[in-house]
Motif scaffolding. Sequence first.
Motif, mmCIF file in Angstrom:
data_model
loop_
_atom_site.group_PDB
_atom_site.id
_atom_site.type_symbol
_atom_site.label_atom_id
_atom_site.label_comp_id
_atom_site.label_asym_id
_atom_site.label_seq_id
_atom_site.Cartn_x
_atom_site.Cartn_y
_atom_site.Cartn_z
ATOM 1 N N PRO A 137 0.882 -1.462 0.124
ATOM 2 C CA PRO A 137 -0.046 0.304 -0.341
ATOM 3 C C PRO A 137 0.993 1.349 -0.231
ATOM 4 C CG PRO A 137 0.304 -1.305 2.156
ATOM 5 C CD PRO A 137 0.642 -1.835 1.163
ATOM 6 N N GLY A 140 -0.812 7.457 1.580
ATOM 7 C CA GLY A 140 -1.930 7.344 1.036
ATOM 8 C C GLY A 140 -2.212 6.455 2.514
ATOM 9 N N ASP A 141 -1.973 5.204 2.432
ATOM 10 C CA ASP A 141 -2.932 4.412 2.810
ATOM 11 C C ASP A 141 -2.197 3.604 3.818
ATOM 12 O OD1 ASP A 141 -4.770 4.131 0.384
ATOM 13 O OD2 ASP A 141 -3.306 3.180 -0.396
ATOM 14 N N ARG A 142 -1.028 4.517 4.105
ATOM 15 C CA ARG A 142 -0.843 3.443 5.856
ATOM 16 C C ARG A 142 0.257 4.842 6.972
ATOM 17 N NH1 ARG A 142 5.035 0.621 3.900
ATOM 18 N NH2 ARG A 142 5.164 1.471 1.813
#
Length: 457
Positions: A137, A140-142
């Motif tokens: 990911p 922006g997703d972690r």
Amino acid sequence: MKSLDVKVWGVRKRNTKKPSYDVRWIVGGNVFSDQFRTKGLADNFRSKLLRAMRDGEEFDTVTGLPDSMVEKAPSMTWYAFAVKYLAMKWPHAAPNTRDGINESLTSVTVALLDDRPGRPADELLRKALRNWAFVLPGPGDRELPTEIANTLHWVAKASRPLSDLGDAAIARAVLDSLKLKLDGTAAAAETVRRKRRTLVNAMHYAVDLGEFTENPVTSIRWKKPKVVKEVDPRVVANPRQARALLTAVSYIGGYRRARGRRLVGLFASMYYGGFRPAEAVGLKEADLKLPEEGWGTALLHRTRPSVGKLWTDSGETHDDRGLKNRPVEEVRPVPIPPQLVAILREHLDVFGTATDGRLFTNERGGVVGSSTYYRVWQEARVLALPPAVVASPLAARPYDLRHSALSTWLISGVDATEVAERAGNSVEVLLSRYAKCLDGRQEIANHRIEELLSEYE
């Protein structure tokens, strides 16, 4: 729409609680209007419309504005585009391919950064791009460490527009930057070509997105570095040298620890069977037919390459894939000579298999890593070969055992089609890669011709 079809009316004050002023104008029979808080702003807007009319600008019939007043969307930055490109490629790419794409995007991104205040250290910059920006990911997703988040924020601000690659001078400078390593020395030709290939593919995607009408990189006359595709005949071990090396492997790490003994069959599979290292690592007992005498068969269908946790969907260091460049479930039967049959039978008698049926394991029973068998191989070369030969390219890497196998088959006169089928290559690739090794066949042919002629002298 031409300016002759445009009519601009005056500024009109609206009777509302908060004072506002209207500017109305007509373009091609359609009435447009805009509101402003002050009369000065309204007059300024009306003046721009009139100036555009006098200059003969075209007016858009949808917005009612001249070209000079249409707000153009800011160009996508290279960094924003690279993140989007990675997200498109990642799900369908093999782990090693993901690693290569990541490395290529990192290099191009660094080359397309403006000289902006607050630039992070080069090491931190590359760490943020390699380990966080260009993996899934995505960032922006972690949750990101503070220094990584700050670095990527700086990159997003400093990244040049994607449209800059439409400038031939800039695109050429980016390509030239790919020729250098971090220390300023020349990069390997294959590395340069791989990075350029990724950039070209990314620009094809940019064309698909409508960012360019044609690929701006392919039109540049840029000399690609030449890649040596032929196998160096100096790396090819003869049968006597190969046997000495396999014997030396068995002595590495002592008898009880068996650090080398448990890997003899792994290296023997590369030499006698022509297996790729990842194919040998994934070999299972169920894939083998090992008669007590004569030739056996290996049914190859899985590989276990070492690729790193970042690049695999499972999060494990070793990927579990089908054969290279083949459909997932394709099986490649490979005849294996009695020498390899005997070695594998002995291995099974002494070490058994892992819980999943794999023949070769590390000392903890896990999948054998490339660094593990590479270290054993380097120690075995020192033990088996004279110092002058150790310093030479002869069998310098475990993969060279496969080169030795295929070269030996070709030199002995085995048909190239049969060799290619056993090796899992196309005939064209086989002959181009082993062209220099085929010189040995000329020597054999010369010897036979000489013997025939001597009989009549």
